[in-house]
Design a protein around this motif. Structure first.
Motif, mmCIF file in Angstrom:
data_model
loop_
_atom_site.group_PDB
_atom_site.id
_atom_site.type_symbol
_atom_site.label_atom_id
_atom_site.label_comp_id
_atom_site.label_asym_id
_atom_site.label_seq_id
_atom_site.Cartn_x
_atom_site.Cartn_y
_atom_site.Cartn_z
ATOM 1 N N LEU A 76 0.827 -1.199 0.000
ATOM 2 C CA LEU A 76 0.000 0.000 0.000
ATOM 3 C C LEU A 76 0.866 1.256 0.000
ATOM 4 C CD1 LEU A 76 -2.542 -1.208 2.702
ATOM 5 C CD2 LEU A 76 -2.986 -1.040 0.248
ATOM 6 N N ALA A 77 0.295 2.338 -0.482
ATOM 7 C CA ALA A 77 0.985 3.626 -0.464
ATOM 8 C C ALA A 77 0.277 4.536 0.528
ATOM 9 C CB ALA A 77 0.968 4.254 -1.855
ATOM 10 N N PHE A 78 1.045 5.309 1.283
ATOM 11 C CA PHE A 78 0.490 6.166 2.330
ATOM 12 C C PHE A 78 0.921 7.609 2.111
ATOM 13 C CE2 PHE A 78 0.936 1.925 3.975
ATOM 14 C CZ PHE A 78 -0.250 1.695 4.651
ATOM 15 N N GLY A 79 0.032 8.523 2.486
ATOM 16 C CA GLY A 79 0.353 9.944 2.416
ATOM 17 C C GLY A 79 1.261 10.329 3.573
ATOM 18 N N GLU A 80 1.528 11.632 3.689
ATOM 19 C CA GLU A 80 2.423 12.119 4.742
ATOM 20 C C GLU A 80 1.896 11.785 6.129
ATOM 21 O OE1 GLU A 80 3.291 16.230 4.294
ATOM 22 O OE2 GLU A 80 4.041 16.036 2.245
ATOM 23 N N VAL A 81 0.589 11.922 6.314
ATOM 24 C CA VAL A 81 -0.002 11.638 7.635
ATOM 25 C C VAL A 81 0.120 10.157 7.973
ATOM 26 C CG1 VAL A 81 -2.120 11.643 8.998
ATOM 27 C CG2 VAL A 81 -1.592 13.576 7.523
ATOM 28 N N GLY A 82 -0.205 9.303 6.988
ATOM 29 C CA GLY A 82 -0.100 7.871 7.215
ATOM 30 C C GLY A 82 1.307 7.460 7.609
ATOM 31 N N GLN A 83 2.303 8.036 6.948
ATOM 32 C CA GLN A 83 3.690 7.708 7.266
ATOM 33 C C GLN A 83 4.102 8.292 8.622
ATOM 34 O OE1 GLN A 83 6.536 7.976 3.907
ATOM 35 N NE2 GLN A 83 4.769 8.407 2.611
ATOM 36 N N SER A 84 3.550 9.455 8.963
ATOM 37 C CA SER A 84 3.909 10.075 10.242
ATOM 38 C C SER A 84 3.384 9.288 11.436
ATOM 39 C CB SER A 84 3.383 11.516 10.297
ATOM 40 O OG SER A 84 1.974 11.533 10.428
ATOM 41 N N VAL A 85 2.286 8.529 11.249
ATOM 42 C CA VAL A 85 1.747 7.745 12.376
ATOM 43 C C VAL A 85 2.327 6.339 12.429
ATOM 44 C CG1 VAL A 85 -0.393 9.070 12.341
ATOM 45 C CG2 VAL A 85 -0.308 6.882 11.130
ATOM 46 N N GLY A 86 3.236 6.021 11.488
ATOM 47 C CA GLY A 86 3.943 4.743 11.592
ATOM 48 C C GLY A 86 3.878 3.830 10.402
ATOM 49 N N PHE A 87 3.002 4.097 9.427
ATOM 50 C CA PHE A 87 2.924 3.249 8.240
ATOM 51 C C PHE A 87 4.079 3.573 7.292
ATOM 52 C CE2 PHE A 87 -1.505 3.420 9.688
ATOM 53 C CZ PHE A 87 -1.842 2.075 9.669
ATOM 54 N N LYS A 88 4.437 2.600 6.467
ATOM 55 C CA LYS A 88 5.468 2.814 5.456
ATOM 56 C C LYS A 88 4.975 2.305 4.114
ATOM 57 C CE LYS A 88 9.562 2.785 8.451
ATOM 58 N NZ LYS A 88 10.895 2.196 8.690
ATOM 59 N N ASN A 89 5.385 2.983 3.053
ATOM 60 C CA ASN A 89 4.999 2.537 1.721
ATOM 61 C C ASN A 89 5.455 1.102 1.503
ATOM 62 O OD1 ASN A 89 3.769 4.951 0.816
ATOM 63 N ND2 ASN A 89 5.784 5.858 0.500
ATOM 64 N N GLY A 90 4.552 0.302 0.959
ATOM 65 C CA GLY A 90 4.858 -1.113 0.745
ATOM 66 C C GLY A 90 4.263 -2.017 1.802
ATOM 67 N N ASP A 91 3.786 -1.428 2.931
ATOM 68 C CA ASP A 91 3.156 -2.242 3.987
ATOM 69 C C ASP A 91 1.911 -2.953 3.452
ATOM 70 O OD1 ASP A 91 5.007 -1.453 5.830
ATOM 71 O OD2 ASP A 91 3.682 -0.114 6.947
ATOM 72 N N LYS A 92 1.680 -4.150 3.955
ATOM 73 C CA LYS A 92 0.422 -4.863 3.707
ATOM 74 C C LYS A 92 -0.277 -5.033 5.052
ATOM 75 C CE LYS A 92 1.971 -7.566 -0.295
ATOM 76 N NZ LYS A 92 2.124 -8.929 -0.869
ATOM 77 N N ILE A 93 -1.533 -4.686 5.125
ATOM 78 C CA ILE A 93 -2.265 -4.769 6.390
ATOM 79 C C ILE A 93 -2.738 -6.202 6.604
ATOM 80 C CG2 ILE A 93 -4.289 -3.968 7.665
ATOM 81 C CD1 ILE A 93 -3.924 -1.277 6.308
ATOM 82 N N ILE A 94 -2.277 -6.789 7.696
ATOM 83 C CA ILE A 94 -2.610 -8.173 8.034
ATOM 84 C C ILE A 94 -3.877 -8.237 8.878
ATOM 85 C CG2 ILE A 94 -1.795 -10.295 9.128
ATOM 86 C CD1 ILE A 94 -0.260 -9.441 6.616
ATOM 87 N N SER A 95 -3.979 -7.330 9.859
ATOM 88 C CA SER A 95 -5.164 -7.351 10.724
ATOM 89 C C SER A 95 -5.314 -6.032 11.455
ATOM 90 C CB SER A 95 -5.069 -8.491 11.748
ATOM 91 O OG SER A 95 -3.996 -8.251 12.660
#
Length: 450
Positions: free
Chosen positions: A143-162
């Motif tokens: 997945l791709a995340f915006g600036e906010v998504g990355q600031s809260v801990g997500f990184k581009n390329g993450d796959k959400i498991i649960s």
């Protein structure tokens, strides 16, 4: 014209919901021989657009599209008709009926809303199929995340498991689950990582990016538009060009391109592209922020449907239990969303919208599949809202009736009037705030477009 279509849709949806909800009160009232004095679609504060009296009931349409009502004889309701209550109770009045009958009358609207959602989902799944965007398909590349998504801990390329231990197969609900949950497990570089989202994180997402904070990680970088006068424009980059490498480093995803460009701020770079199936190399410069000056192509809702949508074709009998499950799921989401609203730190209360705000988010084309689906969602929301134990709502009346059945004691007329007054003040205040906010935002948008 687009605005008229949006207004037409919201009026149609509200009309269906209000009329059927009020019939949910009207029918049991008539069965228990309670006189119905008024049946109104929309509120007639001051005056009505239409009214006609048939036998004991005045049927009408109000001018304010924020609901409707059924006025029953012998009941303290929105009309605050205390004069009638000062007279001796009559056999045809609501107050003269047993508590169990009054409870059925009060819960009739909520019952109809739930049955309506069940019916609509059954028909939608039978006619159109059960549709959703598949999480597994959409996040194959991560997945791709915006600036906010990355600031809260997500990184581009993450796959959400649960989210809170559960995998959401319907990506349409993934963002909602994240905002309503606490722990998100992602797969990152072959390993699992756990992210804990605080109320402050949720506020950042809600106020800055909303549902768009997660996007599929597209396996190609296609130029959607080039900013006039930008470095990309000067280099000759065109709409439709596919960027495949930067300074000889292959880039498959937009976030990879961003990472590479950031290494060359205020510098010159060689951009390898494919234009009309022919490879080319452009010499470009970057600005001090490490940008070329173009917009990457994003997937629209229609694109998402075409590429990742799953359609389960169901028979009428197969659709019935699936529709029941969906209605139940929607009700649970309403409970969770209400809990989120009660947390001030999330700022979720600022996202509550009046009919004006909802209208502005509706599509600008008349689409029956969307309309019936939205009506089903709205119907469950209306059922939940009316169940809240707030004086003035069905749930408030029901709570006092249940208390009477348990204790054998009834509220005095004066106490009922005070409770109803408090409830109406709460409801009117909330409506004033949401309408005011949406009108203010509407004005700002209108000014910004001039």
């Amino acid at each position: 014209m687009d605005t008229l279509i949006q207004i037409g849709q919201i009026i149609f949806i509200l009309s269906v919901l209000v009329i059927l909800h009020e019939f949910g009160h009207y029918i049991p009232a008539k069965l228990f021989k309670v006189r119905v004095e008024k049946f109104y679609l929309f509120m007639d504060a001051g005056f009505s657009l239409f009214k006609k009296k048939i036998k004991d009931t005045e049927w009408g349409i109000g001018w304010l599209p924020i609901g409707g009502y059924v006025k029953l004889s012998g009941m303290i309701d929105e009309s605050m008709d205390s004069e009638q209550m000062a007279q001796p109770a009559q056999p045809w009045e609501f107050r003269s009926k047993p508590a169990w009958q009054r409870l059925i009358i009060m819960l009739g609207g909520i019952t109809v809303n739930i049955l309506l959602a069940w019916f609509l989902y059954t028909m939608i799944y039978t006619y159109y199929g059960q549709k959703y965007v598949s999480t597994n398909e959409l996040q194959k590349n991560g997945l791709a995340f915006g600036e906010v998504g990355q600031s809260v801990g997500f990184k581009n390329g993450d796959k959400i498991i649960s989210v809170d231990g559960k995998f959401q197969e319907k990506f349409n609900r993934m963002v909602i689950d994240i905002l309503l949950g606490d722990k998100v497990v992602v797969e990152r570089n072959g390993k699992q990582e756990t992210l804990v989202l605080t109320d402050e994180h949720k506020k950042e997402i809600l106020t800055k990016e909303g549902r768009n904070f997660i996007e599929p990680r597209l396996d190609s970088i296609i130029v959607d538009s080039v900013i006039k006068g930008s470095k990309a424009n000067q280099a000759g980059l065109l709409k439709g060009d596919q960027i495949v490498a930067l300074n000889g480093v292959k880039v498959a995803y937009f976030d990879e391109l961003t990472t590479e460009i950031n290494k060359h701020k205020n510098d010159s770079v060689k951009v390898s592209i494919v234009r009309n199936d022919a490879p080319m190399t452009l010499n470009a410069a970057t600005d001090k922020e490490g940008k070329l000056g173009f917009y990457n192509k994003h997937l629209t809702k229609d694109d998402l449907k075409k590429r990742f949508e799953t359609v389960n074709h169901l028979t009428f009998l197969q659709a019935i239990p699936v529709a029941v499950e969906e209605s139940y799921t929607q009700f649970i989401y309403n409970i969770k969303q209400f809990k989120l609203l009660l947390k001030p730190k999330t700022g979720a209360y600022k996202q509550v919208k009046s009919p004006i705000g909802i209208t502005r988010q509706l599509p600008t084309e008349w689409n029956w599949e969307f309309i019936w689906g939205f009506t089903a969602i709205f119907s469950i929301g209306l059922a939940f809202m009316n169940l809240l134990p707030i004086p003035g709502l069905d749930g408030g009346h029901a709570i006092f009736t249940i208390a009477e059945m348990v204790t054998g004691k009834t509220l005095s007329v004066k106490a009922a009037e005070r409770v109803q007054t408090v409830g109406m003040i709460i409801l009117l205040s909330l409506m004033a705030l949401t309408f005011g906010k949406d009108i203010y935002e509407w004005i700002l948008d209108a000014i910004s477009k001039k």
